[in-house]
Design a protein around this motif. Structure first.
Motif, mmCIF file in Angstrom:
data_model
loop_
_atom_site.group_PDB
_atom_site.id
_atom_site.type_symbol
_atom_site.label_atom_id
_atom_site.label_comp_id
_atom_site.label_asym_id
_atom_site.label_seq_id
_atom_site.Cartn_x
_atom_site.Cartn_y
_atom_site.Cartn_z
ATOM 1 N N HIS A 97 0.882 -1.384 -0.004
ATOM 2 C CA HIS A 97 0.009 -0.039 0.104
ATOM 3 C C HIS A 97 0.949 1.294 -0.029
ATOM 4 N N ARG A 98 2.161 0.989 -0.379
ATOM 5 C CA ARG A 98 2.829 2.394 -0.461
ATOM 6 C C ARG A 98 2.609 3.363 -1.739
ATOM 7 N N GLN A 99 2.319 4.687 -1.306
ATOM 8 C CA GLN A 99 2.107 5.566 -2.498
ATOM 9 C C GLN A 99 3.313 5.615 -3.466
ATOM 10 N N ARG A 100 3.193 5.912 -4.670
ATOM 11 C CA ARG A 100 4.034 6.492 -5.564
ATOM 12 C C ARG A 100 4.244 7.854 -5.311
ATOM 13 N N ALA A 101 5.676 8.302 -5.018
ATOM 14 C CA ALA A 101 5.927 9.520 -4.843
ATOM 15 C C ALA A 101 6.203 10.473 -5.947
ATOM 16 N N LEU A 141 3.984 17.857 -13.000
ATOM 17 C CA LEU A 141 3.834 16.994 -12.103
ATOM 18 C C LEU A 141 4.536 15.771 -12.491
ATOM 19 N N ALA A 142 5.619 15.194 -11.953
ATOM 20 C CA ALA A 142 6.320 14.029 -12.452
ATOM 21 C C ALA A 142 6.456 12.943 -11.236
ATOM 22 N N ILE A 143 6.899 11.656 -11.502
ATOM 23 C CA ILE A 143 7.306 10.695 -10.953
ATOM 24 C C ILE A 143 8.577 11.083 -9.974
ATOM 25 N N HIS A 144 8.601 10.964 -8.609
ATOM 26 C CA HIS A 144 9.893 11.187 -7.900
ATOM 27 C C HIS A 144 10.533 9.794 -7.688
ATOM 28 N N LEU A 145 11.628 9.681 -8.520
ATOM 29 C CA LEU A 145 12.259 8.110 -8.454
ATOM 30 C C LEU A 145 12.619 7.990 -6.982
#
Length: 269
Positions: free
Chosen positions: A252-256, A264-268
């Motif tokens: 259940h971890r969110q994607r940052a 808005l971009a994925i925070h790797l």
């Protein structure tokens, strides 16, 4: 404004910063954020004090639905604790935009600088047992800390008067480097000059808390994550709280995400 109202306002101010995972780069977003923070604080104060709390849920739904309509906010998770239990909790928007995973009350989110509150709780447990004194110096406990720096106390770190710098670039803010130890994590700032003599001025500093963690490890003889797990998570029965490490599978971890340059971009990790 009562102490309770002030607490709720500050709490919401922190929560939306964490859950939006944005960097507040646009004037429009800043204005929306300020309106949202104040409106939410008032609503939650009313919710706590109302004999019929359910009457406010529709208002909260409208508020948070409007927030997630912003390009900079993927999702928000909200919970209200009352008399030792969660009286209301709900997720809005998405925990993962690409896979359309909804945000729910079970989603695990990064807590950003709320981690300082958790660390402070572990620190005070050590203080209560006489392991550390708040006005003692951290330098002698951390061999890797340069002796050329002026003495810094535990108290000065926790009230942000240590003189240790804050992030100096966007690369530092967004860094997800996973260090092999707390001592290694000191390398990025330990040789930089202090901004002022400890105790004489104020400068918010996240890096200072890395030094605090190293000192806590040395004083207790326990690795930092194990210390927090035992003194805070286990003691408070926080079974769904954990460390946001890059490699482990965390249910259940969110994607940052990051919001920078109006994108808005994925925070790797």
């Amino acid at each position: 404004m009562s102490n309770f109202h002030l607490f709720v306002f500050c709490l919401i101010d922190t929560v939306i910063k964490v859950f939006s995972r944005s960097l507040y780069t646009s004037k429009g977003f800043n204005n929306m954020y300020k309106r949202f923070t104040f409106s939410t604080a008032l609503l939650l104060c009313a919710l706590f004090q109302s004999a019929n709390a359910e009457s406010h849920v529709d208002n909260l739904d409208d508020l948070f639905d409007s927030v997630i309509s912003e390009d900079s906010v993927p999702g928000v998770s909200v919970a209200i604790g009352e008399n030792g239990h969660v009286s209301w909790a709900k997720g809005y928007g998405y925990a993962d935009l690409e896979s359309h995973v909804p945000m729910t009350r079970r989603t695990k989110l990064r807590i950003a600088s709320i981690s300082k509150v958790v660390t402070a709780a572990a620190l005070m447990r050590l203080k209560d047992r006489g392991v550390i004194e708040l006005d003692s110096y951290v330098g002698p406990l951390v061999e890797a800390w340069p002796g050329s720096h002026a003495d810094i106390s535990f108290r000065q770190i926790t009230n942000h008067t240590s003189g240790i710098r804050y992030y100096s670039s966007m690369e530092e803010i967004l860094s997800n480097v996973e260090y092999s130890s707390t001592i290694d994590a000191l390398d990025i700032f330990k040789d930089d000059d202090l901004l002022f003599y400890p105790g004489t001025d104020f400068q918010y500093s996240t890096y200072a808390w890395t030094l605090l963690a190293a000192a806590m490890e040395s004083a207790s003889g326990v690795e930092f994550k194990e210390l927090v797990q035992e003194e805070v998570f286990d003691s408070l029965n926080l079974k769904n709280s954990t460390f946001d490490e890059n490699s482990p599978i965390i249910s259940h971890r969110q994607r940052a995400y990051s919001y920078w340059g109006r994108v808005l971009a994925i925070h790797l990790r």
